[in-house]
Design a protein around this motif. Structure first.
Motif, PDB file in Angstrom:
ATOM      1  N   SER A 182       0.866  -1.183   0.000  1.00 50.87           N
ATOM      2  CA  SER A 182       0.000   0.000   0.000  1.00 50.87           C
ATOM      3  C   SER A 182       0.898   1.226   0.000  1.00 50.87           C
ATOM      4  CB  SER A 182      -0.889   0.013   1.245  1.00 50.87           C
ATOM      5  OG  SER A 182      -1.677  -1.135   1.307  1.00 50.87           O
ATOM      6  N   LYS A 183       0.595   2.166  -0.857  1.00 50.62           N
ATOM      7  CA  LYS A 183       1.431   3.359  -0.963  1.00 50.62           C
ATOM      8  C   LYS A 183       0.884   4.515  -0.139  1.00 50.62           C
ATOM      9  CE  LYS A 183       2.968   2.034  -5.516  1.00 50.62           C
ATOM     10  NZ  LYS A 183       4.316   1.783  -5.666  1.00 50.62           N
ATOM     11  N   GLU A 184      -0.405   4.478   0.099  1.00 51.96           N
ATOM     12  CA  GLU A 184      -1.015   5.592   0.815  1.00 51.96           C
ATOM     13  C   GLU A 184      -1.864   5.065   1.965  1.00 51.96           C
ATOM     14  OE1 GLU A 184      -3.094   8.401  -1.610  1.00 51.96           O
ATOM     15  OE2 GLU A 184      -1.630   8.233  -3.238  1.00 51.96           O
ATOM     16  N   ASN A 185      -1.810   5.778   3.054  1.00 55.51           N
ATOM     17  CA  ASN A 185      -2.691   5.458   4.171  1.00 55.51           C
ATOM     18  C   ASN A 185      -4.132   5.712   3.758  1.00 55.51           C
ATOM     19  OD1 ASN A 185      -0.609   4.795   5.945  1.00 55.51           O
ATOM     20  ND2 ASN A 185      -0.362   6.898   6.627  1.00 55.51           N
ATOM     21  N   ALA A 186      -5.014   4.901   4.305  1.00 54.26           N
ATOM     22  CA  ALA A 186      -6.440   5.063   4.017  1.00 54.26           C
ATOM     23  C   ALA A 186      -7.232   4.481   5.182  1.00 54.26           C
ATOM     24  CB  ALA A 186      -6.807   4.343   2.719  1.00 54.26           C
ATOM     25  N   ASP A 187      -8.484   4.885   5.283  1.00 50.71           N
ATOM     26  CA  ASP A 187      -9.387   4.287   6.263  1.00 50.71           C
ATOM     27  C   ASP A 187      -9.819   2.917   5.754  1.00 50.71           C
ATOM     28  OD1 ASP A 187      -9.572   6.396   8.167  1.00 50.71           O
ATOM     29  OD2 ASP A 187     -10.865   7.492   6.788  1.00 50.71           O
ATOM     30  N   PHE A 188      -9.833   1.930   6.645  1.00 47.07           N
ATOM     31  CA  PHE A 188     -10.349   0.605   6.297  1.00 47.07           C
ATOM     32  C   PHE A 188     -10.933  -0.040   7.543  1.00 47.07           C
ATOM     33  CE2 PHE A 188      -5.878  -0.024   7.331  1.00 47.07           C
ATOM     34  CZ  PHE A 188      -5.879  -1.133   8.149  1.00 47.07           C
TER      35      PHE A 188
ATOM     36  N   CYS B 128     -10.642  -6.456   6.608  1.00 44.33           N
ATOM     37  CA  CYS B 128      -9.238  -6.838   6.491  1.00 44.33           C
ATOM     38  C   CYS B 128      -9.029  -8.267   6.980  1.00 44.33           C
ATOM     39  CB  CYS B 128      -8.380  -5.861   7.279  1.00 44.33           C
ATOM     40  SG  CYS B 128      -6.620  -6.148   7.124  1.00 44.33           S
TER      41      CYS B 128
ATOM     42  N   SER C 297     -13.086   1.130  12.185  1.00 42.10           N
ATOM     43  CA  SER C 297     -12.309   1.647  11.073  1.00 42.10           C
ATOM     44  C   SER C 297     -11.004   2.212  11.621  1.00 42.10           C
ATOM     45  CB  SER C 297     -13.102   2.748  10.358  1.00 42.10           C
ATOM     46  OG  SER C 297     -12.309   3.358   9.365  1.00 42.10           O
TER      47      SER C 297
ATOM     48  N   TYR D 277      -6.999   3.959  10.314  1.00 38.96           N
ATOM     49  CA  TYR D 277      -6.311   4.672   9.252  1.00 38.96           C
ATOM     50  C   TYR D 277      -4.893   4.132   9.160  1.00 38.96           C
ATOM     51  CZ  TYR D 277      -4.491   8.634   6.562  1.00 38.96           C
ATOM     52  OH  TYR D 277      -3.922   9.415   5.599  1.00 38.96           O
TER      53      TYR D 277
ATOM     54  N   LEU E  99      -2.009   1.563   6.429  1.00 41.21           N
ATOM     55  CA  LEU E  99      -1.710   0.792   5.226  1.00 41.21           C
ATOM     56  C   LEU E  99      -2.359  -0.591   5.358  1.00 41.21           C
ATOM     57  CD1 LEU E  99       2.077   1.722   4.945  1.00 41.21           C
ATOM     58  CD2 LEU E  99       0.185   2.688   3.621  1.00 41.21           C
ATOM     59  N   ILE E 100      -3.412  -0.830   4.606  1.00 34.57           N
ATOM     60  CA  ILE E 100      -4.196  -2.052   4.778  1.00 34.57           C
ATOM     61  C   ILE E 100      -3.370  -3.314   4.526  1.00 34.57           C
ATOM     62  CG2 ILE E 100      -5.157  -2.004   2.439  1.00 34.57           C
ATOM     63  CD1 ILE E 100      -7.762  -3.199   3.741  1.00 34.57           C
TER      64      ILE E 100
END
Length: 127
Positions: A71-77, A82, A110, A112, A114-115
């Protein structure tokens, strides 16, 4: 490379059941047509079951493909999503080792980050 080899073995194993099912349904269709029991409802049911098997295979393939891509960008998951993704990847190992996985999450939490890195935590802790 060894981990990728293990993952490819897992993909092959995961795909055996749906491919066997699709092959069996193909044989059934031919035989049932010869026996005259194929009608619109039969075709509809067979098509739905076939699409379900194909969707399972595509989902499995997608899970394996994204697992090794950082993963290149942090995101909410969602943690639950997961963990379910990792469960798909580890399904055969869990079965082979008689491990029953019971996931109980009261709230769909949720976070924040790198999933894929989070997925690797679960996968590496098992190995």
């Amino acid at each position: 490379m060894a981990a990728m080899g293990e993952m490819m073995d897992a993909v092959a194993h995961q795909w055996k059941q749906p491919l066997n099912s699709l092959s069996m349904m193909n044989d059934m269709l031919e035989n049932d047509f010869k026996d005259g029991i194929v009608d619109n409802d039969y075709i509809k049911d067979m098509t739905q079951t076939t699409q379900m098997q194909i969707a399972h295979m595509l989902n499995t393939l997608n899970e394996f493909r994204t697992f090794f891509r950082p993963s290149k960008e942090n995101a909410d998951f969602f943690i639950d999503d997961c963990i379910q993704s990792v469960e798909i990847l580890m399904k055969d190992e869990l079965i082979k080792n008689n491990i029953n996985l019971n996931i109980e999450i009261q709230d769909n939490i949720s976070i924040y980050g790198l999933i894929n890195e989070f997925k690797h935590l679960f996968f590496k802790s098992y190995k």
